[in-house]
Design a protein around this motif. Structure first.
Motif, PDB file in Angstrom:
ATOM      1  N   GLU A  83      92.066  76.966  19.113  1.00 27.97           N
ATOM      2  CA  GLU A  83      93.084  78.817  19.305  1.00 27.97           C
ATOM      3  C   GLU A  83      94.234  77.797  18.372  1.00 27.97           C
ATOM      4  O   GLU A  83      95.124  78.876  17.924  1.00 27.97           O
ATOM      5  CB  GLU A  83      93.275  79.137  20.465  1.00 27.97           C
ATOM      6  N   PHE A  84      94.655  76.799  18.587  1.00 28.28           N
ATOM      7  CA  PHE A  84      95.609  76.113  18.044  1.00 28.28           C
ATOM      8  C   PHE A  84      95.815  75.339  17.166  1.00 28.28           C
ATOM      9  O   PHE A  84      95.386  74.761  16.804  1.00 28.28           O
ATOM     10  CB  PHE A  84      96.108  75.111  19.846  1.00 28.28           C
ATOM     11  N   GLU A  85      97.032  74.888  16.258  1.00 29.91           N
ATOM     12  CA  GLU A  85      97.465  74.813  15.396  1.00 29.91           C
ATOM     13  C   GLU A  85      96.200  73.213  15.126  1.00 29.91           C
ATOM     14  O   GLU A  85      95.982  73.057  13.791  1.00 29.91           O
ATOM     15  CB  GLU A  85      98.504  74.984  14.787  1.00 29.91           C
ATOM     16  N   GLN A  86      96.640  72.317  16.095  1.00 30.96           N
ATOM     17  CA  GLN A  86      96.736  71.393  15.871  1.00 30.96           C
ATOM     18  C   GLN A  86      95.414  70.921  16.027  1.00 30.96           C
ATOM     19  O   GLN A  86      94.293  69.934  15.978  1.00 30.96           O
ATOM     20  CB  GLN A  86      97.065  69.859  17.229  1.00 30.96           C
ATOM     21  N   TYR A  87      94.015  72.193  16.531  1.00 31.71           N
ATOM     22  CA  TYR A  87      92.651  71.963  16.865  1.00 31.71           C
ATOM     23  C   TYR A  87      91.832  73.106  16.155  1.00 31.71           C
ATOM     24  O   TYR A  87      91.009  73.054  16.116  1.00 31.71           O
ATOM     25  CB  TYR A  87      92.446  72.111  18.527  1.00 31.71           C
ATOM     26  N   GLY A 199      91.518  64.732  28.698  1.00 30.14           N
ATOM     27  CA  GLY A 199      93.112  64.242  27.732  1.00 30.14           C
ATOM     28  C   GLY A 199      92.693  63.189  26.937  1.00 30.14           C
ATOM     29  O   GLY A 199      93.508  63.419  24.851  1.00 30.14           O
ATOM     30  N   ALA A 200      91.575  62.592  27.082  1.00 25.43           N
ATOM     31  CA  ALA A 200      91.424  61.117  26.191  1.00 25.43           C
ATOM     32  C   ALA A 200      90.756  62.347  24.596  1.00 25.43           C
ATOM     33  O   ALA A 200      90.970  61.468  23.592  1.00 25.43           O
ATOM     34  CB  ALA A 200      90.219  60.340  26.272  1.00 25.43           C
ATOM     35  N   LYS A 201      90.297  62.737  25.287  1.00 28.45           N
ATOM     36  CA  LYS A 201      89.140  63.883  23.748  1.00 28.45           C
ATOM     37  C   LYS A 201      90.464  64.982  23.202  1.00 28.45           C
ATOM     38  O   LYS A 201      90.385  65.042  21.882  1.00 28.45           O
ATOM     39  CB  LYS A 201      88.961  65.166  24.395  1.00 28.45           C
ATOM     40  N   MET A 202      91.775  65.409  23.746  1.00 30.04           N
ATOM     41  CA  MET A 202      92.565  65.971  23.135  1.00 30.04           C
ATOM     42  C   MET A 202      93.502  64.620  21.942  1.00 30.04           C
ATOM     43  O   MET A 202      93.609  65.208  20.836  1.00 30.04           O
ATOM     44  CB  MET A 202      93.232  66.945  24.136  1.00 30.04           C
ATOM     45  N   ALA A 203      93.540  64.457  23.182  1.00 31.24           N
ATOM     46  CA  ALA A 203      94.249  62.637  22.178  1.00 31.24           C
ATOM     47  C   ALA A 203      93.632  61.934  20.279  1.00 31.24           C
ATOM     48  O   ALA A 203      93.961  62.217  19.524  1.00 31.24           O
ATOM     49  CB  ALA A 203      94.240  61.970  22.919  1.00 31.24           C
ATOM     50  N   THR A 204      91.947  62.587  20.783  1.00 32.02           N
ATOM     51  CA  THR A 204      91.050  61.865  19.422  1.00 32.02           C
ATOM     52  C   THR A 204      90.682  62.837  18.542  1.00 32.02           C
ATOM     53  O   THR A 204      90.705  62.866  17.466  1.00 32.02           O
ATOM     54  CB  THR A 204      89.760  61.344  20.001  1.00 32.02           C
ATOM     55  N   MET A 205      90.741  63.864  19.415  1.00 31.92           N
ATOM     56  CA  MET A 205      90.333  65.149  18.150  1.00 31.92           C
ATOM     57  C   MET A 205      92.073  66.091  17.724  1.00 31.92           C
ATOM     58  O   MET A 205      91.462  66.493  16.460  1.00 31.92           O
ATOM     59  CB  MET A 205      89.737  66.158  18.498  1.00 31.92           C
ATOM     60  N   ARG A 206      92.872  65.601  17.880  1.00 39.45           N
ATOM     61  CA  ARG A 206      94.395  66.716  17.178  1.00 39.45           C
ATOM     62  C   ARG A 206      94.511  66.215  15.730  1.00 39.45           C
ATOM     63  O   ARG A 206      94.066  64.812  15.419  1.00 39.45           O
ATOM     64  CB  ARG A 206      95.547  66.190  17.951  1.00 39.45           C
ATOM     65  N   ARG A 207      94.863  66.804  15.039  1.00 45.34           N
ATOM     66  CA  ARG A 207      96.018  66.608  13.464  1.00 45.34           C
ATOM     67  C   ARG A 207      97.273  67.125  13.989  1.00 45.34           C
ATOM     68  O   ARG A 207      97.626  68.867  13.840  1.00 45.34           O
ATOM     69  CB  ARG A 207      95.039  67.545  12.758  1.00 45.34           C
ATOM     70  N   GLY A 208      98.135  66.235  14.518  1.00 48.15           N
ATOM     71  CA  GLY A 208      99.101  66.561  14.340  1.00 48.15           C
ATOM     72  C   GLY A 208      99.373  65.842  15.570  1.00 48.15           C
ATOM     73  O   GLY A 208      98.782  65.621  16.175  1.00 48.15           O
ATOM     74  N   ARG A 209     100.510  66.315  16.364  1.00 46.36           N
ATOM     75  CA  ARG A 209     101.348  65.858  17.461  1.00 46.36           C
ATOM     76  C   ARG A 209     100.914  66.513  18.902  1.00 46.36           C
ATOM     77  O   ARG A 209      99.999  67.268  19.091  1.00 46.36           O
ATOM     78  CB  ARG A 209     102.898  66.689  17.571  1.00 46.36           C
TER      79      ARG A 209
END
Length: 289
Positions: A83-87, A199-209
């Motif tokens: 739902e959020f910009e980075q994902y 947390g690990a998945k959020m770090a690897t899947m993000r596009r941006g900050r």
């Protein structure tokens, strides 16, 4: 100072604190000392579940307390990462699977109607195009099925802000995720790694900050808090709903043998290193985002 909603969620089940493991006598001993310092009445019955009530209470408390300094932030419960910009790109696979090219299908329908007055040669061409589209759609769906369909990651509590405009692409994304929290009232071995994996998945899947990401708990045991908080950076930190009373309880209970003293020292190092922080620190930090 404990989170203002924490005492409402505390209580006893069959004589033991609802933060304590029924199979761990030390957990119950520490839990009783902890609840005594918190002022939880011995006759107070624990709620059957705390998850929904906790997330709702935390959202309301955070929204109220950060409003004066951070009115641009929204606080919500149970949000999906995509739902959020980075994902937002995580929706791409789902969109591909569901895309049946409605515009092309509509154009072909109109063309089919026109063939009734133009002869069999055009009708044959339309039929061939339809057949090719059906075959292409089947191949696309087969490839999507091979990729699998992982369960979407959810945040128990999310803090976001609006962005000036949606990113380029097909997704309508309004908000930028600035912080996310995984809520774990107590910690058990079978679910201890969930926040760190997330947390690990959020770090690897993000596009941006990368958003600020942390676990929030009411777990009293130093050993379990250490297993969660002394990680490899998957979590920014662990927040505790009532850290000052827990520090006092740990100091009172973990004194009478070498193993307990070692656990107490590890616990205090986590506090000193700010791997383990109080809920008030969470509020203060979010208010600066």
């Amino acid at each position: 100072m404990p989170a203002p909603f924490a005492l409402e969620l505390c209580g006893f089940r069959e004589g033991r604190p609802n933060t304590s493991d029924k199979n761990d006598s030390l957990s119950q001993e520490l839990g009783h000392a902890f609840f005594e310092l918190l002022g939880v009445p011995a006759e107070k019955v624990a709620p059957k579940t705390v998850d929904k009530a906790w997330s709702a209470a935390m959202v309301a408390d955070l929204a109220e307390r950060i409003a004066p300094t951070a009115p641009h932030l929204g606080v919500r419960a149970e949000r999906r990462l995509e739902e959020f910009e980075q994902y937002a790109h995580l929706n791409a696979l789902k969109a591909l699977a569901e895309d049946a090219s409605p515009e092309v299908a509509s154009a072909l329908t109109r063309l089919e109607r026109a063939t009734h007055s133009t002869g069999s040669e055009l009708a044959s061409l339309v039929a061939a195009v339809n057949e090719a589209m059906t075959a292409a759609d089947g191949r696309r769906r087969a490839l999507v099925d091979l990729l699998g369909d992982e369960s979407p990651l959810r945040l128990d509590v999310a803090v976001d802000r609006a962005v000036p405009s949606s990113p380029a692409g097909v997704f309508d994304v309004a908000n930028h995720l600035v912080a996310g929290f995984s809520l774990k009232w107590s910690l058990r071995t079978d679910r201890l790694q969930d926040p760190r994996t997330q947390g690990a998945k959020m770090a690897t899947m993000r596009r941006g900050r990368m958003p600020h990401f942390a676990a929030v708990t009411m777990e009293p045991r130093p050993y379990m808090l250490g297993r969660l908080g002394r990680g490899t950076g998957d979590l920014d930190c662990v927040y505790h709903l009532a850290l000052p009373p827990l520090i006092e309880a740990v100091r009172a209970v973990f004194t009478d043998n070498r193993d307990r003293i070692r656990q107490r020292d590890i616990f205090m190092r986590m506090v000193e290193q700010r791997r383990l922080r109080d809920y008030d620190d969470l509020v203060a930090y979010v208010a600066t985002l």
